[in-house]
Design an enzyme around this catalytic site. Structure first.
Site, PDB file in Angstrom:
ATOM      1  N   ASP A 186       0.784  -0.810   0.399  1.00 56.31           N
ATOM      2  CA  ASP A 186      -0.135  -0.576  -0.365  1.00 56.31           C
ATOM      3  C   ASP A 186       0.759   1.299   0.215  1.00 56.31           C
ATOM      4  O   ASP A 186       2.348   1.052   0.140  1.00 56.31           O
ATOM      5  CB  ASP A 186      -0.802   0.183   1.040  1.00 56.31           C
ATOM      6  CG  ASP A 186      -2.422   0.744   0.788  1.00 56.31           C
ATOM      7  OD1 ASP A 186      -1.980   1.132   0.122  1.00 56.31           O
ATOM      8  OD2 ASP A 186      -2.884   0.393   2.403  1.00 56.31           O
ATOM      9  N   ASP A 191     -10.753   2.172  -3.485  1.00 53.12           N
ATOM     10  CA  ASP A 191     -11.926   2.321  -1.683  1.00 53.12           C
ATOM     11  C   ASP A 191     -12.882   1.979  -1.584  1.00 53.12           C
ATOM     12  O   ASP A 191     -13.620   1.894  -0.684  1.00 53.12           O
ATOM     13  CB  ASP A 191     -10.922   3.118  -0.729  1.00 53.12           C
ATOM     14  CG  ASP A 191      -9.552   2.484  -0.144  1.00 53.12           C
ATOM     15  OD1 ASP A 191      -9.195   1.877   0.067  1.00 53.12           O
ATOM     16  OD2 ASP A 191      -8.463   3.963   0.288  1.00 53.12           O
TER      17      ASP A 191
HETATM   18  C1  DGJ Z   1      -5.290   1.971   1.518  1.00 56.30           C
HETATM   19  C2  DGJ Z   1      -5.842   0.880   1.047  1.00 56.30           C
HETATM   20  O1  DGJ Z   1      -6.472   1.321  -0.510  1.00 56.30           O
HETATM   21  C3  DGJ Z   1      -7.416  -0.106   1.864  1.00 56.30           C
HETATM   22  O2  DGJ Z   1      -7.760  -0.785   1.260  1.00 56.30           O
HETATM   23  C4  DGJ Z   1      -6.344  -0.234   3.498  1.00 56.30           C
HETATM   24  O3  DGJ Z   1      -5.586  -1.360   3.112  1.00 56.30           O
HETATM   25  C5  DGJ Z   1      -5.924   1.063   3.759  1.00 56.30           C
HETATM   26  N1  DGJ Z   1      -5.376   2.268   3.196  1.00 56.30           N
HETATM   27  C6  DGJ Z   1      -5.500   0.753   5.047  1.00 56.30           C
HETATM   28  O4  DGJ Z   1      -4.648   1.326   5.696  1.00 56.30           O
END
Ligand code: DGJ
Length: 726
Positions: free
Chosen positions: A476, A546
């Site tokens: 991430d 997200d």
């Molecule tokens: C952003 C990601 O896109 C989410 O899926 C998740 O992993 C969060 N970060 C966790 O902090």
């Protein structure tokens, strides 16, 4: 032979699939563009410019031409072309004037790797031919190699440029773009993919106008806001018809695409590293390689352009063991429990996941340091024993005993000010001396341009990976860069930081993915903030957004599919009311949308009703029947959620024997008119049966008459598999 050089007419003719790209070596000096489009059988044409009695002219012996009226392959600024240039080099005396002259060329089979950069590749040297054109400025001994590869089976030309300083002085690169294509008209629309967090890659199509339009990122990542992709479309182009020219940059940092329409109605497209906030010092003997642009020509509209990118990126950009394999169906803990992690809760979730048929358990954010929320611990990559007393190995072992694979989340490029790592190494983040650093999601960005930082992060990660049975990693990256500078670089190199950051990222990804080839990697950046071909070279899938709401995902996945194949788009079924928008959609619809990408779940499965559990079991069984159609098949977009109150798409296997069709209604329309869904991409002469029914149709009936769409409620959907009878 895909690349021919006609010595008499001094013409290079690149044949890629059913397309031609033609250049002329004008006066044995200047590389001039002649044509890009449908494949031509002949190419002796030499009208490389319009004569110009008035324009500035660089040639004392021939005043008939000016660069300003020519179509050029890799233009400079300052010697009679006034459009924006492909490159610019500052010399020690302050001059930015260069004059690159044709020196030599090489044609060979195959496609070379680009030093330190991701790129498309071939597995057999007969799949493509490469042309290297050497240009020289002999006043300063600057050499530029233009690299063109023509793929035999795809309408794809890739381009990049390499700068070599053979002289004695220090050169400063101010602009080094990867491609320049001049078109002799401007009757185009521009299509690009814009967006924001939770609404990535929306489609925008606008007519070209005189002047310059720039699509760019200056955030240090390719960004949620603009994808490194643009296309020019003939005015009549749609999904099925018309000329489309696609430009996709294999790069994950600041990029820029400029589309300039000039006084003579020519259109110039340039694309590459964003020159804003960029310079690169080229010492004597140094080389600089630009990233690759993948250029696709389609004579059959946007749909065929997308399918070309999909086929190429699936097989000749993505790599690794999982490139061709079904990805395990996963459950991710993020929307299920967020930071509220403890072993019992995780095991209960895992147990239910296993019962439903899920194969991989992904532990997202919150397992390390003292991370109870997003205010701490990035950089402290060791397990939090308060939450997981048996460690990751203990948890992983129990998951494996249940028959589940174990996956883990990392955010390797970041550091929390509230972390052990920051206490020890405050100089390790991207920063500018004496300036307050902007925090974003309570975190700073690590200065991975420094070798010691890369080494330490990889050391911590490898220790975790070696000591627990990890088979999947989500990488991430949750904030853009600010106050960009490195304490480890001299003042004159500070504008190299953005690009050095991307090179460092690629180096880390290369090291980790090649050391752990059995691990499935998924890229992520606050959802889809770094959904680009650069990442796909290392990681065959990326978390698309997200935003997990099925209706929001219609636009997000549709826009993403303009360039990227379904096999790269992470897509999960999540709970209702949806956590991002509060919408309540049927579980069936959430399933069909998610299984049009890389399928998974992201919800507290222990809270399901019995009925929901049964639906999920059926979904998983159904997905196992269709995944190969989605992963290996061709996508046909049928009804656009950007234009209609519905969305529909289908995947068809290359042999046209199987198809998977999805239709999603958005809002109910009372007492609806007669609606038909016309399919695409089928064999007109094959008889297809809708699986599970006795309904049979010829392909041409399905494509021209279509099937009836029943009246549907808000967010309802249907999907079916078609199989041909022979
Ligand atoms: C952003 C990601 O896109 C989410 O899926 C998740 O992993 C969060 N970060 C966790 O902090």
């Amino acid at each position: 032979m895909p690349i021919i050089y006609d010595e008499n007419n001094k013409i290079f003719h690149l044949i890629a699939g059913n397309s031609s790209y033609i250049m002329k070596n004008f006066k044995n000096k200047y590389l001039v563009h002649l044509y890009w489009g449908k494949k031509l059988n002949h190419s002796g044409f030499s009208e490389a410019f319009m004569t110009s009695p008035f324009g500035a002219n660089p040639d004392p012996d021939d005043k008939t031409y000016t660069f300003d009226r020519m179509l050029l392959e890799y233009p400079a600024y300052g010697n009679s072309d006034y459009r924006h240039p492909a490159y610019q080099i500052e010399q020690e005396d302050g001059s930015r004037i260069t004059n690159l002259i044709f020196k030599d060329y090489k044609i060979y089979k195959g496609k070379p790797k680009l030093q330190g950069l991701p790129a498309t590749y071939v597995e057999d040297e007969n799949e493509a031919e490469t042309l290297e054109i050497e240009l020289i400025d002999d006043l300063i001994n600057l050499r530029v190699i233009l690299l063109y590869t023509a793929f035999r089976d795809y309408n794809v030309i890739t381009r990049s440029a390499k700068f070599i300083n053979d002289g004695d002085q220090k050169l400063k690169i101010l602009i080094a773009l990867s491609t320049c294509v001049d078109f002799d008209h401007c009757k185009f629309d521009l299509l690009h993919l814009w967006g924001s967090w939770a609404r990535e890659r929306y489609i925008e199509r606008t007519p070209l106008m005189h002047g310059i339009k720039t699509i760019e990122s200056s955030r240090g990542e390719s960004s949620h806001q603009h994808n490194p992709f643009i296309a020019l479309l003939s005015k009549d182009a749609n999904e099925k018809h018309g000329d489309v020219y696609g430009f996709s940059l294999v790069y994950s940092g600041n990029f820029s695409a400029n589309i300039e329409v000039d006084q003579f109605n020519t259109t110039r497209v340039t694309m590459g590293i964003n020159p804003f906030e960029f310079t690169w010092i080229l010492e004597k003997g140094d080389t600089f390689q630009t990233p690759e642009v993948v250029m696709v020509y389609s004579a059959e509209g946007l749909g065929e352009m997308s399918r070309t990118y999909h086929r190429l990126y699936r097989k000749r950009l993505c790599r690794g063991e999982y490139r061709d394999k079904r990805r395990p169906i996963l459950v991710n803990t993020w929307e299920a429990v967020y930071f509220n992690i403890n072993e019992d809760k995780l095991l209960a979730l895992a147990q239910k996941a296993k019962e439903l048929g899920i194969e991989l358990f992904v532990l997202d954010d919150g397992w390390f340091g003292k991370r109870d929320d997003d205010t701490s611990s990035l950089g402290d990559w060791y397990v939090d024993r308060r939450k997981l007393p048996n460690g990751l190995d203990g948890l992983g072992k129990k998951l494996n005993e249940m028959g589940l694979k174990f996956g883990l989340w990392f955010e390797p490029e970041m550091i929390s000010p509230n972390s052990e790592l920051y206490k020890k190494h405050p100089d390790w983040c991207i920063q500018v001396r004496r300036r307050t650093l902007s925090q974003c999601r309570n975190q700073y960005v690590l200065d991975i341009t420094r070798e010691e930082v890369r080494k330490e992060i990889l050391r911590m990660m490898k220790e975790i990976i070696r000591n627990a049975p990890i088979e999947y990693i989500k990488w991430d990256m949750n904030r853009p860069l600010t106050e960009v500078g490195s304490l480890a670089l001299t003042p004159e190199k500070q504008k190299e930081v953005f690009h050095r950051y991307v090179l460092a990222l690629y180096e880390m990804m290369e090291e980790l993915t090649s050391e752990f080839p059995h691990i499935l990697f998924e890229g992520c950046s606050g959802g889809g903030g770094r959904f680009d071909p650069g990442i796909l070279y290392y990681m065959p899938q990326i978390w698309t957004s997200d935003n997990t709401d099925a209706i929001e995902r219609l636009k997000i996945q549709w826009g993403t599919s303009i360039v990227y194949p379904a096999s790269t788009m992470g897509a999960h079924v999540s709970a209702v009311p949806n956590h991002q928008v509060g919408r309540i959609t049927p579980l069936k619809t959430r399933g069909y949308v998610a299984m049009s990408g890389v399928f998974g779940y992201e919800m507290d499965l222990t809270k399901l009703t019995k009925e929901e559990e049964e639906i999920i079991k059926d979904q998983i069984e159904f997905y196992k029947k269709i995944w190969h159609i989605v992963f290996e098949g061709d996508l046909y977009r049928l009804i656009s959620p950007f234009q209609e109150n519905a969305a529909s798409w289908m995947f068809v296997t290359p042999d046209k024997k199987e198809a998977f069709v999805v239709y999603v209604n958005i809002l109910a329309f009372p007492n609806p008119p007669f609606l038909k869904l016309k399919l695409d991409g089928l064999d007109p002469n094959k008889i297809y049966k809708i699986e599970g029914t006795d309904r049979e149709f010829y392909g041409d009936e399905l494509m021209n008459i279509g099937i009836n769409i029943p009246p549907m409620k808000d967010f309802e959907s249907f999907a079916f598999i078609l199989r041909s009878k022979e």
